[in-house]
Design a protein around this motif. Structure first.
Motif, PDB file in Angstrom:
ATOM      1  N   ARG A 190      46.276  -4.242  53.339  1.00 33.72           N
ATOM      2  CA  ARG A 190      46.967  -4.822  52.180  1.00 33.72           C
ATOM      3  C   ARG A 190      46.857  -3.928  50.947  1.00 33.72           C
ATOM      4  N   ILE A 191      45.709  -3.301  50.784  1.00 35.69           N
ATOM      5  CA  ILE A 191      45.548  -2.378  49.650  1.00 35.69           C
ATOM      6  C   ILE A 191      46.484  -1.189  49.811  1.00 35.69           C
ATOM      7  N   ARG A 192      46.522  -0.621  51.018  1.00 35.27           N
ATOM      8  CA  ARG A 192      47.347   0.559  51.253  1.00 35.27           C
ATOM      9  C   ARG A 192      48.851   0.261  51.156  1.00 35.27           C
ATOM     10  N   ALA A 193      49.238  -0.988  51.369  1.00 34.02           N
ATOM     11  CA  ALA A 193      50.646  -1.351  51.269  1.00 34.02           C
ATOM     12  C   ALA A 193      51.154  -1.209  49.834  1.00 34.02           C
ATOM     13  N   ALA A 194      50.210  -1.221  48.874  1.00 39.37           N
ATOM     14  CA  ALA A 194      50.618  -1.185  47.468  1.00 39.37           C
ATOM     15  C   ALA A 194      49.932  -0.116  46.642  1.00 39.37           C
ATOM     16  N   SER A 195      48.928   0.568  47.201  1.00 39.00           N
ATOM     17  CA  SER A 195      48.145   1.490  46.389  1.00 39.00           C
ATOM     18  C   SER A 195      47.552   2.618  47.229  1.00 39.00           C
ATOM     19  N   ASN A 196      47.432   3.792  46.604  1.00 41.96           N
ATOM     20  CA  ASN A 196      46.783   4.931  47.253  1.00 41.96           C
ATOM     21  C   ASN A 196      45.424   5.233  46.631  1.00 41.96           C
ATOM     22  N   GLN A 197      44.855   4.261  45.904  1.00 40.85           N
ATOM     23  CA  GLN A 197      43.541   4.495  45.304  1.00 40.85           C
ATOM     24  C   GLN A 197      42.511   4.764  46.398  1.00 40.85           C
ATOM     25  N   PRO A 198      41.507   5.583  46.112  1.00 40.71           N
ATOM     26  CA  PRO A 198      40.502   5.921  47.123  1.00 40.71           C
ATOM     27  C   PRO A 198      39.781   4.687  47.656  1.00 40.71           C
ATOM     28  N   VAL A 199      39.601   4.644  48.972  1.00 40.08           N
ATOM     29  CA  VAL A 199      38.881   3.554  49.637  1.00 40.08           C
ATOM     30  C   VAL A 199      37.838   4.155  50.569  1.00 40.08           C
ATOM     31  N   LEU A 200      36.595   3.749  50.384  1.00 45.21           N
ATOM     32  CA  LEU A 200      35.482   4.181  51.227  1.00 45.21           C
ATOM     33  C   LEU A 200      35.032   2.976  52.051  1.00 45.21           C
ATOM     34  N   MET A 201      35.033   3.120  53.372  1.00 45.98           N
ATOM     35  CA  MET A 201      34.678   2.005  54.250  1.00 45.98           C
ATOM     36  C   MET A 201      33.196   2.025  54.607  1.00 45.98           C
ATOM     37  N   LEU A 202      32.590   0.840  54.645  1.00 48.98           N
ATOM     38  CA  LEU A 202      31.241   0.671  55.170  1.00 48.98           C
ATOM     39  C   LEU A 202      31.382   0.132  56.588  1.00 48.98           C
ATOM     40  N   THR A 203      30.921   0.888  57.568  1.00 45.97           N
ATOM     41  CA  THR A 203      31.128   0.518  58.968  1.00 45.97           C
ATOM     42  C   THR A 203      29.806   0.386  59.696  1.00 45.97           C
ATOM     43  N   ALA A 204      29.821  -0.420  60.771  1.00 47.07           N
ATOM     44  CA  ALA A 204      28.635  -0.559  61.609  1.00 47.07           C
ATOM     45  C   ALA A 204      28.386   0.759  62.329  1.00 47.07           C
ATOM     46  N   ARG A 205      27.144   1.186  62.365  1.00 45.39           N
ATOM     47  CA  ARG A 205      26.815   2.467  63.001  1.00 45.39           C
ATOM     48  C   ARG A 205      27.222   2.435  64.479  1.00 45.39           C
ATOM     49  N   GLY A 206      27.976   3.449  64.901  1.00 45.57           N
ATOM     50  CA  GLY A 206      28.398   3.532  66.295  1.00 45.57           C
ATOM     51  C   GLY A 206      29.687   2.789  66.603  1.00 45.57           C
ATOM     52  N   ASP A 207      30.282   2.108  65.602  1.00 46.06           N
ATOM     53  CA  ASP A 207      31.510   1.358  65.820  1.00 46.06           C
ATOM     54  C   ASP A 207      32.716   2.286  65.653  1.00 46.06           C
ATOM     55  N   ASP A 208      32.899   3.177  66.630  1.00 44.23           N
ATOM     56  CA  ASP A 208      33.883   4.245  66.489  1.00 44.23           C
ATOM     57  C   ASP A 208      35.320   3.745  66.486  1.00 44.23           C
ATOM     58  N   ALA A 209      35.619   2.716  67.284  1.00 42.97           N
ATOM     59  CA  ALA A 209      36.999   2.235  67.379  1.00 42.97           C
ATOM     60  C   ALA A 209      37.499   1.726  66.025  1.00 42.97           C
ATOM     61  N   ASP A 210      36.712   0.870  65.383  1.00 42.41           N
ATOM     62  CA  ASP A 210      37.114   0.342  64.079  1.00 42.41           C
ATOM     63  C   ASP A 210      37.111   1.439  63.025  1.00 42.41           C
ATOM     64  N   ARG A 211      36.203   2.373  63.151  1.00 36.93           N
ATOM     65  CA  ARG A 211      36.112   3.477  62.198  1.00 36.93           C
ATOM     66  C   ARG A 211      37.387   4.322  62.228  1.00 36.93           C
ATOM     67  N   ILE A 212      37.832   4.673  63.426  1.00 37.34           N
ATOM     68  CA  ILE A 212      39.053   5.469  63.577  1.00 37.34           C
ATOM     69  C   ILE A 212      40.268   4.678  63.114  1.00 37.34           C
ATOM     70  N   LEU A 213      40.307   3.382  63.451  1.00 40.22           N
ATOM     71  CA  LEU A 213      41.423   2.547  63.005  1.00 40.22           C
ATOM     72  C   LEU A 213      41.463   2.481  61.483  1.00 40.22           C
ATOM     73  N   GLY A 214      40.291   2.393  60.852  1.00 40.78           N
ATOM     74  CA  GLY A 214      40.234   2.375  59.396  1.00 40.78           C
ATOM     75  C   GLY A 214      40.798   3.654  58.805  1.00 40.78           C
ATOM     76  N   LEU A 215      40.470   4.793  59.397  1.00 38.33           N
ATOM     77  CA  LEU A 215      41.004   6.078  58.931  1.00 38.33           C
ATOM     78  C   LEU A 215      42.507   6.133  59.137  1.00 38.33           C
ATOM     79  N   GLU A 216      42.976   5.613  60.267  1.00 40.23           N
ATOM     80  CA  GLU A 216      44.415   5.616  60.538  1.00 40.23           C
ATOM     81  C   GLU A 216      45.170   4.717  59.560  1.00 40.23           C
ATOM     82  N   LEU A 217      44.509   3.679  59.073  1.00 44.23           N
ATOM     83  CA  LEU A 217      45.136   2.781  58.111  1.00 44.23           C
ATOM     84  C   LEU A 217      45.088   3.325  56.693  1.00 44.23           C
TER      85      LEU A 217
END
Length: 231
Positions: free
Chosen positions: A68-95
């Motif tokens: 939802r943020i990316r749909a309206a803004s390109n402000q920097p976003v840093l994600m906090l992810t569970a260690r070893g949760d690679d699938a969600d991490r990559i999806l977050g980068l793709e989003l």
């Protein structure tokens, strides 16, 4: 000196309190939100230098919040992810996340990562030697304005995507290693098995589109890294 405004979105009250206190001691102005819905509303309504977004939250999870943020803004976003949760991490980068920090993380580590992102996004910190404009083929970049055009059309890039494209443009015609790209664009050494650079570059390729002959302007150079080719 104006304090950079940080939005911290996480439902872990104890962690948020600790991170907020440390960031404020380091000179940041911190606003917090306990869930994704509130976080998105603040992110889109406030003037924040960066949003720190937890992946797992009630009401609206981190991935949907990021979407939802990316749909309206390109402000920097840093994600906090569970260690070893690679699938969600990559999806977050793709989003469109600019980077991630695995939890549990120390306040010092998070602060360093925030500074690394902001260092490349704030035009007031631009290098004095930086040219006003960089042109490589159909690509035009204005580093101080954080603006990019391809074939005369504006390209909407996230902070990290712009950083990567700028580094490649400054070395156009020569391969740049993934470690150098990580150091210069993300502000951190490349971690083992880290696919962040690959995911970001895939997004950039998609946004720029192919050259007239069907090739991508960003080429993978075997065992050397990536290269922005000159047409």
């Amino acid at each position: 000196m104006v304090m950079a405004k940080v939005l911290l979105v996480d439902d872990d009250a104890e962690l948020v309190g600790m991170l907020k206190e440390y960031l404020e001691l380091e000179g940041f102005e911190v606003t917090t939100a306990p869930d994704g819905e509130r976080g998105v509303a603040l992110a889109l309504g406030g003037q924040f230098a960066i949003v720190v977004l937890d992946m797992m939250m009630p009401r609206l999870n981190g991935l949907e919040s990021l979407r939802r943020i990316r749909a309206a803004s390109n402000q920097p976003v840093l994600m906090l992810t569970a260690r070893g949760d690679d699938a969600d991490r990559i999806l977050g980068l793709e989003l469109g996340a600019d980077d991630y920090v695995p939890k549990p993380c120390t306040p010092r580590e998070l602060t360093a990562r925030i500074r690394a992102i902001l260092r490349r996004t704030q035009s007031s910190l631009a290098e004095d030697v930086a040219p006003q404009m960089i042109i490589v083929g159909q690509l035009s970049l204005w580093p101080e304005q954080r603006r990019a055009e391809w074939a005369g059309e504006t390209v909407s890039l996230t902070s990290t995507e712009f950083n990567l494209l700028e580094v490649l443009a400054r070395h156009a015609g020569r391969p740049v290693s993934k470690n150098d790209l990580s150091e210069q664009a993300l502000g951190r050494p490349l971690a083992r098995f880290d696919r962040s650079i690959d995911v970001h570059l895939s997004s950039i390729r998609h946004k720029l589109g192919p050259l007239a002959d069907g090739r991508s302007c960003i080429q993978t150079v075997y065992r050397q890294g990536y290269q922005l080719i000159r047409e």
